[in-house]
Scaffold this active site. Structure first.
Site, PDB file in Angstrom:
ATOM      1  N   GLY A  35       1.671   6.020   7.320  1.00  0.00           N
ATOM      2  CA  GLY A  35       1.915   5.694   5.911  1.00  0.00           C
ATOM      3  C   GLY A  35       1.402   4.318   5.525  1.00  0.00           C
ATOM      4  O   GLY A  35       1.939   3.674   4.621  1.00  0.00           O
ATOM      5  N   ALA A  36       0.345   3.871   6.196  1.00  0.00           N
ATOM      6  CA  ALA A  36      -0.118   2.490   6.010  1.00  0.00           C
ATOM      7  C   ALA A  36      -0.994   2.310   4.778  1.00  0.00           C
ATOM      8  O   ALA A  36      -1.438   1.205   4.498  1.00  0.00           O
ATOM      9  CB  ALA A  36      -0.878   2.050   7.262  1.00  0.00           C
ATOM     10  N   GLY A  39       2.668   1.263  -0.201  1.00  0.00           N
ATOM     11  CA  GLY A  39       4.052   0.807  -0.184  1.00  0.00           C
ATOM     12  C   GLY A  39       4.472   0.033   1.057  1.00  0.00           C
ATOM     13  O   GLY A  39       3.840  -0.939   1.463  1.00  0.00           O
ATOM     14  N   GLY A  41       4.467   0.782   4.286  1.00  0.00           N
ATOM     15  CA  GLY A  41       3.523   0.772   5.408  1.00  0.00           C
ATOM     16  C   GLY A  41       2.375  -0.196   5.168  1.00  0.00           C
ATOM     17  O   GLY A  41       1.953  -0.925   6.073  1.00  0.00           O
ATOM     18  N   SER A 163      16.320   5.168   5.748  1.00  0.00           N
ATOM     19  CA  SER A 163      16.733   4.867   4.371  1.00  0.00           C
ATOM     20  C   SER A 163      18.251   4.887   4.247  1.00  0.00           C
ATOM     21  O   SER A 163      18.923   5.649   4.951  1.00  0.00           O
ATOM     22  CB  SER A 163      16.157   5.935   3.441  1.00  0.00           C
ATOM     23  N   TYR A 189      16.325  14.773   0.984  1.00  0.00           N
ATOM     24  CA  TYR A 189      15.910  13.453   1.494  1.00  0.00           C
ATOM     25  C   TYR A 189      16.968  12.950   2.485  1.00  0.00           C
ATOM     26  O   TYR A 189      16.638  12.498   3.583  1.00  0.00           O
ATOM     27  CB  TYR A 189      15.770  12.491   0.308  1.00  0.00           C
TER      28      TYR A 189
HETATM   29  N1  LIG Z   1      10.561   2.578  -1.606  1.00  0.00           N
HETATM   30  C1  LIG Z   1      11.833   2.513  -1.313  1.00  0.00           C
HETATM   31  O1  LIG Z   1      12.646   1.961  -2.056  1.00  0.00           O
HETATM   32  C2  LIG Z   1      12.329   3.123  -0.030  1.00  0.00           C
HETATM   33  C3  LIG Z   1      13.726   3.057   0.222  1.00  0.00           C
HETATM   34  C4  LIG Z   1      14.190   3.589   1.406  1.00  0.00           C
HETATM   35  C5  LIG Z   1      13.322   4.147   2.321  1.00  0.00           C
HETATM   36  N2  LIG Z   1      11.985   4.224   2.025  1.00  0.00           N
HETATM   37  C6  LIG Z   1      11.125   4.841   3.045  1.00  0.00           C
HETATM   38  O2  LIG Z   1       9.972   4.044   3.232  1.00  0.00           O
HETATM   39  C7  LIG Z   1       8.920   4.855   3.748  1.00  0.00           C
HETATM   40  C8  LIG Z   1       7.650   4.540   3.012  1.00  0.00           C
HETATM   41  O3  LIG Z   1       7.789   4.949   1.664  1.00  0.00           O
HETATM   42  P1  LIG Z   1       7.225   4.063   0.474  1.00  0.00           P
HETATM   43  O4  LIG Z   1       8.358   3.694  -0.372  1.00  0.00           O
HETATM   44  O5  LIG Z   1       6.324   3.053   0.981  1.00  0.00           O
HETATM   45  O6  LIG Z   1       6.421   5.180  -0.364  1.00  0.00           O
HETATM   46  P2  LIG Z   1       4.879   5.327  -0.667  1.00  0.00           P
HETATM   47  O7  LIG Z   1       4.331   4.133  -1.335  1.00  0.00           O
HETATM   48  O8  LIG Z   1       4.760   6.626  -1.393  1.00  0.00           O
HETATM   49  O9  LIG Z   1       4.223   5.453   0.772  1.00  0.00           O
HETATM   50  C9  LIG Z   1       4.431   6.601   1.527  1.00  0.00           C
HETATM   51  C10 LIG Z   1       3.336   6.737   2.568  1.00  0.00           C
HETATM   52  O10 LIG Z   1       3.531   7.981   3.237  1.00  0.00           O
HETATM   53  C11 LIG Z   1       2.319   8.724   3.174  1.00  0.00           C
HETATM   54  N3  LIG Z   1       2.575  10.161   3.117  1.00  0.00           N
HETATM   55  C12 LIG Z   1       3.293  10.854   2.203  1.00  0.00           C
HETATM   56  N4  LIG Z   1       3.216  12.176   2.459  1.00  0.00           N
HETATM   57  C13 LIG Z   1       2.411  12.317   3.552  1.00  0.00           C
HETATM   58  C14 LIG Z   1       1.926  13.429   4.268  1.00  0.00           C
HETATM   59  N5  LIG Z   1       2.191  14.709   3.897  1.00  0.00           N
HETATM   60  N6  LIG Z   1       1.126  13.202   5.339  1.00  0.00           N
HETATM   61  C15 LIG Z   1       0.796  11.932   5.722  1.00  0.00           C
HETATM   62  N7  LIG Z   1       1.226  10.839   5.061  1.00  0.00           N
HETATM   63  C16 LIG Z   1       2.006  11.034   3.969  1.00  0.00           C
HETATM   64  C17 LIG Z   1       1.623   8.267   1.893  1.00  0.00           C
HETATM   65  O11 LIG Z   1       0.240   8.550   1.970  1.00  0.00           O
HETATM   66  P3  LIG Z   1      -0.717   8.362   0.691  1.00  0.00           P
HETATM   67  O12 LIG Z   1      -0.982   6.878   0.577  1.00  0.00           O
HETATM   68  O13 LIG Z   1      -1.927   9.133   1.059  1.00  0.00           O
HETATM   69  O14 LIG Z   1       0.013   8.897  -0.495  1.00  0.00           O
HETATM   70  C18 LIG Z   1       1.936   6.778   1.932  1.00  0.00           C
HETATM   71  O15 LIG Z   1       1.023   6.110   2.751  1.00  0.00           O
HETATM   72  C19 LIG Z   1       9.383   6.297   3.611  1.00  0.00           C
HETATM   73  O16 LIG Z   1       9.778   6.780   4.874  1.00  0.00           O
HETATM   74  C20 LIG Z   1      10.565   6.197   2.672  1.00  0.00           C
HETATM   75  O17 LIG Z   1      11.492   7.210   2.880  1.00  0.00           O
HETATM   76  C21 LIG Z   1      11.474   3.717   0.876  1.00  0.00           C
END
Ligand SMILES: NC(=O)c1ccc[n+]([C@@H]2O[C@H](COP(=O)([O-])OP(=O)(O)OC[C@H]3O[C@@H](n4cnc5c(N)ncnc54)[C@H](OP(=O)(O)O)[C@@H]3O)[C@@H](O)[C@H]2O)c1
Length: 309
Positions: A35-36, A39, A41, A163, A189
């Site tokens: 997920g790099a 967001g 990553g 999370s 989720y």
């Molecule tokens: N944001 C928050 O407030 C928050 C809070 C609690 C936990 N989290 C956790 O943090 C982690 C990262 O999320 P984020 O907030 O950074 O969201 P994000 O910006 O949407 O990033 C998510 C990453 O996961 C990748 N991804 C999604 N679906 C995928 C798939 N089918 N195959 C391969 N890669 C996939 C995305 O790829 P693409 O770049 O190609 O879309 C992106 O790189 C997640 O595990 C999330 O549950 C986030």
């Protein structure tokens, strides 16, 4: 009078806690990060590169991967490599991880950040519900397949980006694909993140004495692309209302850098962190019976052991 917070509600207080930081170098370390491209990553690899770590991205979008690689290599004297896999297809995940394992003689840190939130139930070709597959099964498979490499490279670390959403629960080991119950985004989720936590405790037990640690963390409520795959109304609410309560995702990168590098965590394993603060997860995520059940189901669903019958 000092008010004592009930232990299970401490996460509300921890949101505002002063966070820990690490300035320790990651020079020469190889970090595999999923997920790099976005967001949490993305912020994490920027911070790791600034700390001189080399990066292997495990991502689904080649164009994004190329752009991120170019950006980071221009700015820092580290290398960035990438492998492509869509986590909704576990065969792709397996192939990419085996390629990483073959190409790189060591892996010092594994950070599983890829994840999604979906208001609609979507199933993949195998009939697995998408959120459970991407958030839990794919990260479980990556962790298992890289385990020996991490042990050979020890001391090494695994960080599962989990999370506070695990508190929504929703995990039912007899209905992991939401065929029997009404699906909701929050509960699916919660199920995926609860399953991941339950396996973190088990991984930590298995890794005792190997020099490999595994911890889970909540990256803060931060402004990222999560949820953008959902409908117009959801996205409107996310961007016009929810975003006002969210923070800069740089805090997630900082926290993960601390968890990946701080020597005070050398022997810390099997812990849930709210950013960098140790925290007790919800009771349902500590259930030992469920832990065994979800572990066995995860092995079966990822094809690591044969299904019964
Ligand atoms: N944001 C928050 O407030 C928050 C809070 C609690 C936990 N989290 C956790 O943090 C982690 C990262 O999320 P984020 O907030 O950074 O969201 P994000 O910006 O949407 O990033 C998510 C990453 O996961 C990748 N991804 C999604 N679906 C995928 C798939 N089918 N195959 C391969 N890669 C996939 C995305 O790829 P693409 O770049 O190609 O879309 C992106 O790189 C997640 O595990 C999330 O549950 C986030």
């Amino acid at each position: 009078m000092i008010m004592k917070f009930p232990e299970q509600l401490l996460f509300m207080k921890n949101r505002k806690a002063v966070q820990k930081h690490s300035d320790e170098s990651m020079n020469g370390k190889l970090c595999v990060v999923s997920g790099a491209t976005s967001g949490v990553g993305y912020e994490t690899i920027k911070k790791l590169a600034a700390g001189k770590a080399n990066i292997v991205m495990l991502v689904r979008n080649e164009n994004k991967a190329k752009a991120v690689k170019e950006e980071i290599e221009k700015k820092h004297s580290v290398f960035v490599d990438y492998f492509i896999a869509d986590f909704s297809d576990l065969k792709q995940v397996k192939k990419a991880v085996l390629e990483i394992s073959e190409k790189y003689p060591r892996v010092d840190v594994l950070i599983n950040s890829a994840g999604l939130y979906s208001t609609k139930r979507i199933v993949n070709e195998e009939g697995y519900e998408m959120v459970f597959c991407v958030n839990h099964l794919a990260t479980f498979l990556i962790t298992k397949l890289l385990m020996n490499k991490l042990i050979e490279s020890s001391p090494s670390r695994i960080i599962q980006v989990n999370s506070e959403g695990h508190r929504f629960n929703g995990l039912n080991v007899d209905d992991l694909n939401w065929e029997k119950r009404t699906y909701t985004g929050l509960r699916s989720y919660g199920a995926s993140k609860t399953a991941q936590l339950l396996t973190v405790w088990k991984f930590a037990q298995e890794l005792k004495g190997t020099g490999v640690t595994i911890n889970a963390m909540h990256p803060g409520g931060v402004r990222t692309n999560i949820g953008n795959n959902n409908g117009r109304l959801y996205r409107w609410f996310l961007h016009h209302i929810t975003w006002h309560f969210l923070k800069d995702p740089k805090i997630s990168g900082e926290a993960i850098y601390y968890l990946a590098s701080a020597s005070e965590l050398n022997n810390v394993s099997g812990v849930f962190f709210n950013l960098t603060i140790k925290e007790k997860p919800a009771k349902h995520a500590l259930n030992t019976k469920k832990q065994e059940e979800i572990w066995n189901k995860s092995l079966e669903m990822t094809g690591l052991i044969k299904k019964d019958g």
